[in-house]
Design an enzyme around this catalytic site. Sequence first.
Site, PDB file in Angstrom:
ATOM      1  N   SER A  75     -65.325   7.449-157.608  1.00 42.60           N
ATOM      2  CA  SER A  75     -64.316   6.723-158.376  1.00 42.60           C
ATOM      3  C   SER A  75     -63.451   7.744-159.091  1.00 42.60           C
ATOM      4  O   SER A  75     -63.855   8.898-159.289  1.00 42.60           O
ATOM      5  CB  SER A  75     -64.998   5.814-159.409  1.00 42.60           C
ATOM      6  OG  SER A  75     -64.074   5.334-160.366  1.00 42.60           O
ATOM      7  N   TYR A 111     -70.818   4.096-166.416  1.00 40.43           N
ATOM      8  CA  TYR A 111     -70.250   4.007-165.061  1.00 40.43           C
ATOM      9  C   TYR A 111     -69.715   5.364-164.622  1.00 40.43           C
ATOM     10  O   TYR A 111     -70.005   5.839-163.511  1.00 40.43           O
ATOM     11  CB  TYR A 111     -69.132   2.963-165.040  1.00 40.43           C
ATOM     12  CG  TYR A 111     -68.414   2.885-163.710  1.00 40.43           C
ATOM     13  CD1 TYR A 111     -69.007   2.271-162.612  1.00 40.43           C
ATOM     14  CD2 TYR A 111     -67.140   3.435-163.558  1.00 40.43           C
ATOM     15  CE1 TYR A 111     -68.350   2.206-161.388  1.00 40.43           C
ATOM     16  CE2 TYR A 111     -66.476   3.369-162.341  1.00 40.43           C
ATOM     17  CZ  TYR A 111     -67.085   2.752-161.267  1.00 40.43           C
ATOM     18  OH  TYR A 111     -66.430   2.700-160.051  1.00 40.43           O
TER      19      TYR A 111
END
Length: 263
Positions: free
Chosen positions: A160, A173
Site C-alpha cells: 500500500s 495498517y
Amino acid sequence: MSSMPATPVGPFQEANAMSHPNPSKVILITGASSGIGEATARRLAGLGHRILIGARRTERLQALAEELRAAGGQVDHRALDVADAADFQAFADHAAERFGPVDVLVNNAGVMPLSPLSAGKLDEWNRMIDVNLRGVLHGIAAVLPGMEARGRGHVVNVASIGAHVVVPTGAVYCATKYAVWAIGEGLRQESRVVRATTVSPGVVETELADHISDPAARAAMTEFRRIALNADAIARAIAYAIEQPDDVDVNEIIVRPLAGTGA
C-alpha cells in the site's frame, strides 16, 4: 460490490494472449472475491494464464471463475483463509494438482479497519496482523520451497502507499504494510532465482474501507477516496511485473491517482 468494474476477458485480450511471447503461467491470487484481486484475476486470465483464485467468500469466487471460464479463461477457485497456514498450503497444493507447479503468487488479501490507537481496537489490530502480515508469510512458505527447487518463480506482494507514508488512524495498517515491503525486499536479497515484486497502490476504489468501524476514520476515508483509482490500474501493474522476462525483476511499483498528493 463497491469496486468499479474491471475490463472483462474478451477477444482482444485473447488475441493478445496468443501473440504474447511469455508462456502461460500458473498463478495464485488471494483476496480475489472483489477489488484488486478480482481485477487481477480478470486481467491475467485474459492474458492466457492459468489462475487459481482464493478468498473466504466462495459464492463470489465461484461466480467469477464461471464467468472467466465462459470467456475462455483457465480459472479455478477454492476457499482460502490466508491466516491459516495449513489452508494456504492446501490452496497451493490444489493449484499444483489442477494446473501444475505454481509460477506466481499474488499475495493480495488484506483488511483495513482504520482507527486511532487511542480507540484500543485490539481485535481489529490483530486481524490486520493475521491477514496482512501472517497471510503474506503463509503464502511465501507455501510456494517458496518449490520455486527454489525448480530454479524459478515470482512472488508479488500487494502492499500500500501506507508502506511509505503513515497517516493518523493508520498506524497499525501502515505497520503491516511496511512489514510487507520489508518481507519482499528480504526475499529479493535472499533468492537468486525467485523474483520479488512489491506493488503499493494509492487510494483505490475497493471494499477495504467498507469495514472501518471507527466513525471518524470512516468519514475521513470517504473523503480520501473521492479521487480513487479503478482496481484495474493495479491489475495492469501486476501484469506488467509478471510478464517481464525471467531475468528481469521489477522490485517495486507505486501506483497513485494523478490528482492525488499523498494518496
